[in-house]
Every structure is written in structure tokens, then in C-alpha cells.
Design an enzyme around this catalytic site. Structure first.
Site, PDB file in Angstrom:
ATOM      1  N   ASN A 210       0.842  -1.193   0.000  1.00  0.00           N
ATOM      2  CA  ASN A 210       0.000   0.000   0.000  1.00  0.00           C
ATOM      3  C   ASN A 210       0.880   1.247   0.000  1.00  0.00           C
ATOM      4  OD1 ASN A 210       0.560   0.767   2.845  1.00  0.00           O
ATOM      5  ND2 ASN A 210      -0.405  -1.219   3.224  1.00  0.00           N
ATOM      6  N   ASP A 279      -4.051  -6.315   4.858  1.00  0.00           N
ATOM      7  CA  ASP A 279      -5.095  -7.175   5.428  1.00  0.00           C
ATOM      8  C   ASP A 279      -5.107  -8.540   4.760  1.00  0.00           C
ATOM      9  OD1 ASP A 279      -6.187  -5.422   7.328  1.00  0.00           O
ATOM     10  OD2 ASP A 279      -7.098  -4.249   5.704  1.00  0.00           O
ATOM     11  N   ASP A 308      -4.697 -10.174  12.530  1.00  0.00           N
ATOM     12  CA  ASP A 308      -4.665  -8.788  12.994  1.00  0.00           C
ATOM     13  C   ASP A 308      -3.685  -8.688  14.164  1.00  0.00           C
ATOM     14  OD1 ASP A 308      -5.321  -6.342  14.395  1.00  0.00           O
ATOM     15  OD2 ASP A 308      -7.066  -6.238  13.073  1.00  0.00           O
ATOM     16  N   LYS A 339     -13.528  -0.112  15.457  1.00  0.00           N
ATOM     17  CA  LYS A 339     -12.188  -0.704  15.618  1.00  0.00           C
ATOM     18  C   LYS A 339     -11.688  -0.535  17.062  1.00  0.00           C
ATOM     19  CE  LYS A 339     -10.858  -0.497  10.788  1.00  0.00           C
ATOM     20  NZ  LYS A 339     -10.188   0.188   9.702  1.00  0.00           N
TER      21      LYS A 339
END
Ligand code: PMT
Length: 401
Positions: A210, A279, A308, A339
Site C-alpha cells: 500500500n 489485510d 490482525d 475498531k
């Protein structure tokens, strides 16, 4: 009044040409109204006599671990308990290595082992010895234990070499020790920060990643360190310099980041997860480069979810505070709040990453700080200022809550 007034300083001098500068350091500590005792290794006594240091400090100089006289009056344990701060100046490569190993075979190493006081080290050695990978490894170990390293400075050396390795000047060492007693808002806290992107390999030459540059996480590391914390940074692939006096580990994939976090986490008071962890990762890493010249117009890529990291850490219910970031392109506050609660965090920093001028790979950011009790917006500004404000909030509302 000097910050050092009435402080007990144990000045330890090791063998090196810079030992003569320790005499000036004793004088500076005394004029700051500190109480000074001097410890000298055998090597130090080859360069400067204990008598000089005794005359300047007005105290008997400590030289032997097993001296009967010393054991009766002020043995290594008493010395270790007496001082508020231990200053090793100059610190030779040999003494640095002993400290990193946790040895206790001379008075200096035994006192350091037995003391819970602040340890400040001003290394001084030949530039090649300083650059040597073994010295640098020792240095990292010592930094992790919470010691402060002062210098070394660069310039011409006594042996004729030019480079990094000269002892920092006594007046600058004095300033650094004084600063140590000006407590930052996270003074003495151990903080682990993740930063940057992760890369998930598809085949030997391609990966999924990313746009994270690591700027936000690195800037936080700098600010947390400025507030007196001992900082460890785990970074994905980025093109940034490590902030001074911050320990850094580089990783590539989310799995590597997770392993490093889990290996280190037990030691920390605060975990800040600023990394943009992928992710998903390809279900299968292709052994060879996927060819484009087959008849297939499409290549199917099956992705699996990465675990995670932040959630796994907060589920361990360790004695530490957790701060996450939420990078959102829609419903910023609702998603960030979800979250905060799903990952059971103490604070979430909500980032609107739909605006290209903030968030990913930008020098600026705008964030909303959300805890279970409150919400605070920090308007668009540089990541440096955003970091200052986040750290201020963490010190007041997260750590000291
Ligand atoms: O690096 P820069 O270019 O400076 O950009 C900064 C930033 C936009 C990357 C940063 O400010 C930011 O928002 N980081 C978090 C990005 C992200 O992954 O957000 P998320 O909403 O997907 O994840 C929520 C939290 O869980 C984050 O703290 C993340 O680190 C953590 N996480 C996510 C996935 C995963 N597998 N493990 C995790 O620990």
C-alpha cells in the site's frame, strides 16, 4: 539552580586518551552543586591519576572491586545504591562490550549491574572500533536496556584518524545529563511502534502493498523519544532514516511484523500500531515468476486474510496500553469507533485517507483521537505537529489515566 544540584553522580572513567577530559567533567558537576564520586578502571589510571580526580572531587577515588578497604567503607553495592546517575565518560569499546554482556568482573561492570540508577554513557574510541558491527550490536543492546548514549562526536582523533568516535565535550555531556533530569511526559516508559507498509509476495518479483511511507510512525517515534521514552520501531519497507537513539527492526511481510511484535512485546508499557499492515496476502506464493505469455487472459489471485497484529496483542491482556490507527475512506468516526471496541484499544487515531493531501505518503495529516470517553479533532497540519499532539494526549489521557 542547576537541575543537578544535590544529585549524586558517579563518574566512571575508563581507559582512553579522552580520560583527561573527565577531570573537566568533575569540575563542571561540582560547580552545578552535584555530589560527585569517581570510579576509575585500571585502563583509566594509565591515562590520568586517581590523585587528580581525588583533588577535584574531594572524595576518595574507587578503583578495585575486591579492595578490602573499599568493601568495608563503600563497596560496589553501596556505590550502586548511592548514585542518582552513573556517567561513564569516556566509555571504551571494551567497557561497552562488558556492559552489553552484563559482566561483573571489575568494579565498573559490577556497579552497573547492581545499580537501578540512570546510566549515561559517553563512548570514546577509534573511528573503526566505533563502526565495527560488534560495537554497534553492543550499543543496541545497551540502548534497549534503557541507558542513554551521549555522542560520540566526529572529528580528528588522537591516533590521527578522522571520523566518529571522539568523546562528546564535557560541557555538552553536562547539558545532556541536566536534560535527563528534566522529565519528559513519557519519561522512562518503554514504547513499541510499528510503521510503514507491509509487502505480501505474489511471486519472486511481485507483491501486494500500500501507499504508506512510514512518515507518521517515524515522526511519532521521534516525538515519543523526545518525551523521554525508550523507543523501539518495527518498520515495513520505507525510505526513511531512523530517528536518533531509536532502536529499529526492519520487516517486510505482515507475518514478519507480527513475529517481531510478539517477540518483543512483553517488555513494553505502550504499543502504537501506526503501520498499514496488509489485510490480505496471496494464498500461495508462486515459486516462479508468473508468465504473461500464456493463452490465459486472466490470472486468478486468491487472497487469504492476514491475522490482525494489534487485535492479537490486546487480546493477550498484557500490562500495556494500546493505540491503533484507523485508515478510512468513508464513515470515519463510526468505523474508527468500531475498531476501538473490536480491538479493545485505549485510543484510536482516525485518519480520513480519502483525502490525498493527508494520510498516506503525505507530509500532513488530520486526525480524530477517540477513546471510550472522548473525541478530539486535530486539524490539518504537519505530521510532526500531529505527532506532538497525539503524544501529549497519550501522556495525559492514556498513560496517566
Ligand atoms: O505511513 P504514512 O505514509 O505516513 O501514512 C500514515 C498512515 C495513513 C499509514 C497511518 O496514519 C495509518 O492510518 N495507519 C494505519 C493504517 C491501517 O492499516 O489502518 P486499518 O484501519 O486497516 O487498521 C487498524 C489498526 O489495526 C491499525 O492500527 C493497524 O496498524 C492495525 N492492523 C491492521 C491490520 C492487521 N492485519 N494488523 C494490524 O495490526
Amino acid at each position: 539552580m542547576s537541575k543537578l544540584a544535590n544529585k549524586n553522580i558517579l563518574l566512571c572513567v575508563t581507559g582512553g586518551i579522552a580520560a583527561y577530559k573527565a577531570a573537566e567533567l568533575v569540575r563542571l558537576f561540582k560547580t552545578s552543586n552535584a555530589f560527585v564520586k569517581v570510579l576509575m578502571t585500571k585502563g583509566a589510571q594509565e591515562f590520568i591519576t586517581p590523585l587528580t580526580m581525588q583533588a577535584l572531587s574531594g572524595e576518595k577515588v574507587h578503583t578495585d572491586l575486591l579492595s578490602k578497604e573499599a568493601e568495608a567503607a563503600m563497596g560496589h553495592i553501596e556505590l550502586a545504591k548511592w548514585c542518582d546517575v552513573i556517567v561513564i565518560a569516556p566509555c571504551s569499546a571494551n567497557s561497552l562490550s562488558k556492559l552489553a554482556e552484563g559482566r561483573g568482573d571489575d568494579l565498573l561492570s559490577a556497579v552497573c549491574l547492581a545499580s537501578e540508577s540512570e546510566l549515561c554513557i559517553a563512548p570514546a574510541m577509534n573511528q573503526a572500533m566505533w563502526k565495527d558491527s560488534r560495537t554497534q550490536k553492543n550499543l543496541k543492546k545497551i540502548l534497549r536496556s534503557g541507558a542513554k548514549i551521549i555522542g560520540p562526536a566526529s572529528g580528528e582523533q588522537a591516533c590521527g584518524d578522522v571520523g566518529e568516535g571522539r568523546m562528546t565535550e564535557p560541557k555538552d555531556i553536562l547539558n545532556e545529563i541536566e536534560n535527563k533530569f528534566k522529565k519528559g511526559s513519557l519519561s522512562g516508559k518503554k514504547v513499541l511502534i510499528t510503521a510503514g507498509p507491509t509487502q505480501e509476495m505474489i511471486d519472486p518479483v511481485r507483491y501486494i502493498s500500500n501507499k504508506s511511507s512510514g512518515k507518521m510512525g517515524f515522526s511519532l517515534a521521534e516525538e515519543v523519544k523526545n518525551q523521554g521514552a525508550i523507543v523501539t520501531l518495527i518498520s515495513g519497507p520505507v525510505n526513511l532514516n531512523t530517528p536518533d537513539k531509536v532502536e529499529r527492526f526492519d520487516v517486510k511481510s505482515a507475518k514478519e511484523m507480527q513475529s517481531k511484535v510478539e517477540e518483543l512485546i512483553e517488555d513494553f508499557d505502550l504499543f502504537i500500531s501506526a503501520a498499514a499492515v496488509a489485510d490480505f496476502k496471496p494464498k500461495k506464493l508462486q515459486e516462479n515468476k508468473i508468465k504473461k505469455d500464456s493463452n490465459n487472459k486472466k490470472v486468478k489471485l486468491v487472497l487469504n486474510k492476514n491475522s490482525d497484529i494489534l487485535k492479537a496483542i490486546s487480546e493477550k491482556k498484557l500490562n500495556l496500553k494500546t493505540v491503533g490507527f484507523a485508515a478510512e475512506t468513508e464513515n470515519l468516526i463510526t468505523n474508527a469507533k468500531r475498531k476501538l471496541s473490536d480491538k479493545n484499544l485505549d485510543l484510536i487515531v482516525a485518519n480520513d485517507v480519502s483525502d490525498e493531501s493527508i494520510g498516506f505518503d503525505s507530509d500532513e495529516n488530520e486526525v480524530t483521537l477517540i477513546t471510550k470517553k472522548e473525541k478530539k479533532i486535530i486539524k490539518k497540519t504537519s505530521k510532526k505537529i500531529i505527532s506532538k499532539k497525539i503524544v501529549e494526549f497519550i501522556a495525559q489521557k492514556v498513560i496517566n489515566d
